[in-house]
Scaffold this motif. Structure first.
Motif, mmCIF file in Angstrom:
data_model
loop_
_atom_site.group_PDB
_atom_site.id
_atom_site.type_symbol
_atom_site.label_atom_id
_atom_site.label_comp_id
_atom_site.label_asym_id
_atom_site.label_seq_id
_atom_site.Cartn_x
_atom_site.Cartn_y
_atom_site.Cartn_z
ATOM 1 N N TYR A 1 -8.533 -3.051 -3.082
ATOM 2 C CA TYR A 1 -8.404 -3.661 -1.756
ATOM 3 C C TYR A 1 -9.727 -4.249 -1.315
ATOM 4 O O TYR A 1 -9.794 -5.388 -0.832
ATOM 5 N N PRO B 1 -4.981 -3.638 5.458
ATOM 6 C CA PRO B 1 -3.978 -3.130 4.527
ATOM 7 C C PRO B 1 -2.657 -2.895 5.255
ATOM 8 O O PRO B 1 -2.639 -2.505 6.422
ATOM 9 N N TRP C 1 0.815 -1.217 0.000
ATOM 10 C CA TRP C 1 0.000 0.000 0.000
ATOM 11 C C TRP C 1 0.846 1.263 0.000
ATOM 12 O O TRP C 1 0.321 2.367 -0.186
#
Length: 229
Positions: free
Chosen positions: A143, A166, A132
């Motif tokens: 995502y 994430p 990320w």
């Protein structure tokens, strides 16, 4: 939850972020080696002690994949006691956000991971999308799609929402994942299917081959999806 260490197994392809994750939670830049064999690291987050077991990504040959699976089994044995392999409290599956959907060999990765963990262990599994910190036009939409797709393929068998995170190569991202494990009740813990099976089949290469994960590796190679983790 304080006291005994919380043991977490880290699994994912080469370059999927496992080593970066460990560096973030341990604060180390020199003690974390490239993963060619299973290694364990210690970290403390929110008053909880963690032991993180890093695993190498499997290669594109079934024989090599089985050897790495054997390495995982033997590492659990070494870290355990006379009573058996070390108890694993949770498992993290890493996937690069830039890789897109779970298809082909990526789906085969997930199938092997499922066989390592087993259905009863599903609520102790967390999915982490990495990279990320890299610019990507896919962004949050990708995502969310990856998270939803993974839940359909794995998490739908028993675990609830909130198990996908994430990771942008930041300490706060990694610590959120471990805090999730720290907040869970250890009484919910179930044993890895792999650990159960090697108690019956043994830790030799032939014994590992007879486990559900070992059989999945061989079946995946027969289907032509040899590149697993």
């Amino acid at each position: 939850m304080t006291g005994a260490e919380i043991v977490i197994l880290l699994i994912g392809p080469h370059g999927s972020g496992k080593t970066s994750f460990i560096k973030c939670v341990t604060g180390s830049t020199t003690d974390v080696a490239p993963t060619t064999r299973c290694r364990d690291y210690r970290a403390n987050v929110d008053g909880n002690a963690f032991r993180l077991i890093d695993t190498p990504g499997l290669d594109d040959l079934p024989a090599g994949n089985l050897s790495i699976l054997k390495d995982i089994v033997q590492t659990l044995e070494v870290l355990g006691s006379s009573k058996g392999p070390i108890d694993v409290n949770g498992a993290i599956f890493f996937h690069r956000i830039t890789d897109g959907r779970f298809g082909g060999s990526a789906r085969s990765n997930l199938d092997v991971f499922k066989q390592i963990c087993g259905t009863k262990f599903a609520h102790q599994v967390v999915f982490v999308t990495s990279m990320w910190n890299k610019p990507s036009p896919l962004g949050q939409e990708n995502y969310q799609r990856l998270s939803d797709e993974l839940r359909q393929k794995y998490f739908s068998i028993g675990t609830g929402p909130g198990t996908a995170f994430p990771f942008g190569n930041k300490a706060e991202d990694a610590k959120k994942v471990l805090k999730y494990f720290g907040d869970r009740n250890k009484r919910e813990m179930r044993e890895l299917l792999l650990a159960q099976e090697v108690k019956r089949s043994g830790t030799s290469l032939s014994g590992v081959r007879r486990t559900s994960a070992g059989r999945e590796i061989m079946q995946a190679s027969n289907r032509g999806f040899c590149t697993l983790f």
